[in-house]
Design a protein around this motif. Structure first.
Motif, PDB file in Angstrom:
ATOM      1  N   ALA A   1       0.780  -1.421  -0.117  1.00 63.95           N
ATOM      2  CA  ALA A   1      -0.206   0.100   0.089  1.00 63.95           C
ATOM      3  C   ALA A   1       0.809   1.196  -0.075  1.00 63.95           C
ATOM      4  O   ALA A   1       0.406   2.105  -0.900  1.00 63.95           O
ATOM      5  N   ILE A   2       1.896   1.393   0.845  1.00 66.42           N
ATOM      6  CA  ILE A   2       2.684   2.432   0.921  1.00 66.42           C
ATOM      7  C   ILE A   2       3.429   2.481  -0.450  1.00 66.42           C
ATOM      8  O   ILE A   2       3.493   3.819  -0.911  1.00 66.42           O
ATOM      9  N   LYS A   3       4.006   1.713  -0.940  1.00 66.20           N
ATOM     10  CA  LYS A   3       4.732   1.612  -2.388  1.00 66.20           C
ATOM     11  C   LYS A   3       3.684   2.111  -3.275  1.00 66.20           C
ATOM     12  O   LYS A   3       3.982   3.098  -4.131  1.00 66.20           O
ATOM     13  N   GLY A   4       2.610   1.650  -3.335  1.00 68.70           N
ATOM     14  CA  GLY A   4       1.430   2.020  -4.446  1.00 68.70           C
ATOM     15  C   GLY A   4       1.298   3.272  -4.459  1.00 68.70           C
ATOM     16  O   GLY A   4       1.219   4.252  -5.338  1.00 68.70           O
ATOM     17  N   GLU A   5       0.866   4.004  -3.128  1.00 70.57           N
ATOM     18  CA  GLU A   5       0.673   5.605  -2.802  1.00 70.57           C
ATOM     19  C   GLU A   5       1.842   6.337  -3.233  1.00 70.57           C
ATOM     20  O   GLU A   5       1.652   7.489  -3.892  1.00 70.57           O
ATOM     21  N   ARG A   6       3.206   5.803  -3.275  1.00 69.06           N
ATOM     22  CA  ARG A   6       4.448   6.469  -3.574  1.00 69.06           C
ATOM     23  C   ARG A   6       4.471   6.564  -5.050  1.00 69.06           C
ATOM     24  O   ARG A   6       4.746   7.694  -5.594  1.00 69.06           O
ATOM     25  N   ILE A   7       3.983   5.517  -5.620  1.00 66.79           N
ATOM     26  CA  ILE A   7       4.025   5.599  -7.139  1.00 66.79           C
ATOM     27  C   ILE A   7       2.946   6.581  -7.762  1.00 66.79           C
ATOM     28  O   ILE A   7       3.315   7.053  -8.550  1.00 66.79           O
ATOM     29  N   LEU A   8       1.871   6.506  -7.046  1.00 65.28           N
ATOM     30  CA  LEU A   8       0.807   7.220  -7.568  1.00 65.28           C
ATOM     31  C   LEU A   8       1.204   8.756  -7.241  1.00 65.28           C
ATOM     32  O   LEU A   8       1.007   9.733  -8.219  1.00 65.28           O
ATOM     33  N   ALA A   9       1.810   9.188  -6.180  1.00 70.09           N
ATOM     34  CA  ALA A   9       1.952  10.400  -6.137  1.00 70.09           C
ATOM     35  C   ALA A   9       3.120  10.897  -7.083  1.00 70.09           C
ATOM     36  O   ALA A   9       3.274  12.035  -7.800  1.00 70.09           O
ATOM     37  N   LEU A  10       4.193  10.040  -7.462  1.00 72.33           N
ATOM     38  CA  LEU A  10       5.194  10.211  -8.310  1.00 72.33           C
ATOM     39  C   LEU A  10       4.454  10.515  -9.803  1.00 72.33           C
ATOM     40  O   LEU A  10       4.832  11.518 -10.552  1.00 72.33           O
ATOM     41  N   LEU A  11       3.679   9.573 -10.082  1.00 71.59           N
ATOM     42  CA  LEU A  11       2.772   9.657 -11.393  1.00 71.59           C
ATOM     43  C   LEU A  11       1.943  11.023 -11.433  1.00 71.59           C
ATOM     44  O   LEU A  11       2.094  11.892 -12.525  1.00 71.59           O
ATOM     45  N   ALA A  12       1.244  11.563 -10.384  1.00 69.46           N
ATOM     46  CA  ALA A  12       0.622  12.653 -10.373  1.00 69.46           C
ATOM     47  C   ALA A  12       1.561  13.923 -10.427  1.00 69.46           C
ATOM     48  O   ALA A  12       0.923  14.741 -11.031  1.00 69.46           O
ATOM     49  N   ALA A  13       2.643  13.871  -9.713  1.00 68.29           N
ATOM     50  CA  ALA A  13       3.634  15.144  -9.875  1.00 68.29           C
ATOM     51  C   ALA A  13       4.084  15.120 -11.380  1.00 68.29           C
ATOM     52  O   ALA A  13       4.057  16.319 -11.954  1.00 68.29           O
ATOM     53  N   ALA A  14       4.413  14.056 -12.029  1.00 69.35           N
ATOM     54  CA  ALA A  14       4.696  14.030 -13.485  1.00 69.35           C
ATOM     55  C   ALA A  14       3.609  14.715 -14.209  1.00 69.35           C
ATOM     56  O   ALA A  14       4.128  15.272 -15.351  1.00 69.35           O
ATOM     57  N   ARG A  15       2.292  14.154 -14.060  1.00 70.27           N
ATOM     58  CA  ARG A  15       1.304  14.635 -15.055  1.00 70.27           C
ATOM     59  C   ARG A  15       1.161  16.122 -14.935  1.00 70.27           C
ATOM     60  O   ARG A  15       0.800  16.877 -15.607  1.00 70.27           O
ATOM     61  N   CYS A  16       1.343  16.667 -13.638  1.00 72.36           N
ATOM     62  CA  CYS A  16       1.216  17.913 -13.365  1.00 72.36           C
ATOM     63  C   CYS A  16       2.157  18.744 -14.056  1.00 72.36           C
ATOM     64  O   CYS A  16       1.848  19.928 -14.579  1.00 72.36           O
TER      65      CYS A  16
END
Length: 118
Positions: A77-92
């Motif tokens: 769960a923690i790794k998944g949330e970190r990946i999601l945050a990385l992808l969201a930042a890159a999309r931004c």
């Protein structure tokens, strides 16, 4: 065309094999293939391969039902949330005109010299 990429927590230094993540785009979702630390047995480190689904429309991470409750599920769960945050930042960054992710990557990508730890 979207391509599979491999990310790690620190590209300036070598990472353990269970710290690398392979991201593969699948429509509005991304499959994240990762290795989770599952303990030790007989002096050997055990890792477990897991594939998470990351939905970029709903900004949700889905863990496989096969991951048992406890430390392994928490780690996923923690790794998944970190990946999601990385992808969201890159999309931004992309939405604000960047041709490639820069702020979400280390300083060595921006051309800054890597730091040397004494």
């Amino acid at each position: 065309m979207p391509a599979t990429v491999r990310i790690s927590p620190d590209a300036e230094h070598r990472s353990w094999r269970n710290e690398y993540v392979q991201l593969t785009p699948v429509d509005h979702r991304v499959e994240a293939r990762l290795q989770l630390y599952a303990g030790q047995e007989g002096g050997c480190v055990l890792v477990r391969a897991v594939t998470l689904q990351i939905d970029l429309r709903t900004m949700r991470v889905t863990l496989p039902d096969q991951i048992p409750a406890g430390p392994l599920r928490h780690q996923a769960a923690i790794k998944g949330e970190r990946i999601l945050a990385l992808l969201a930042a890159a999309r931004c960054e992309r939405d604000h005109g960047a041709s490639e992710p820069r702020g979400v990557l280390g300083p060595w990508v921006r051309g800054d010299p890597p730091s040397r730890n004494a």
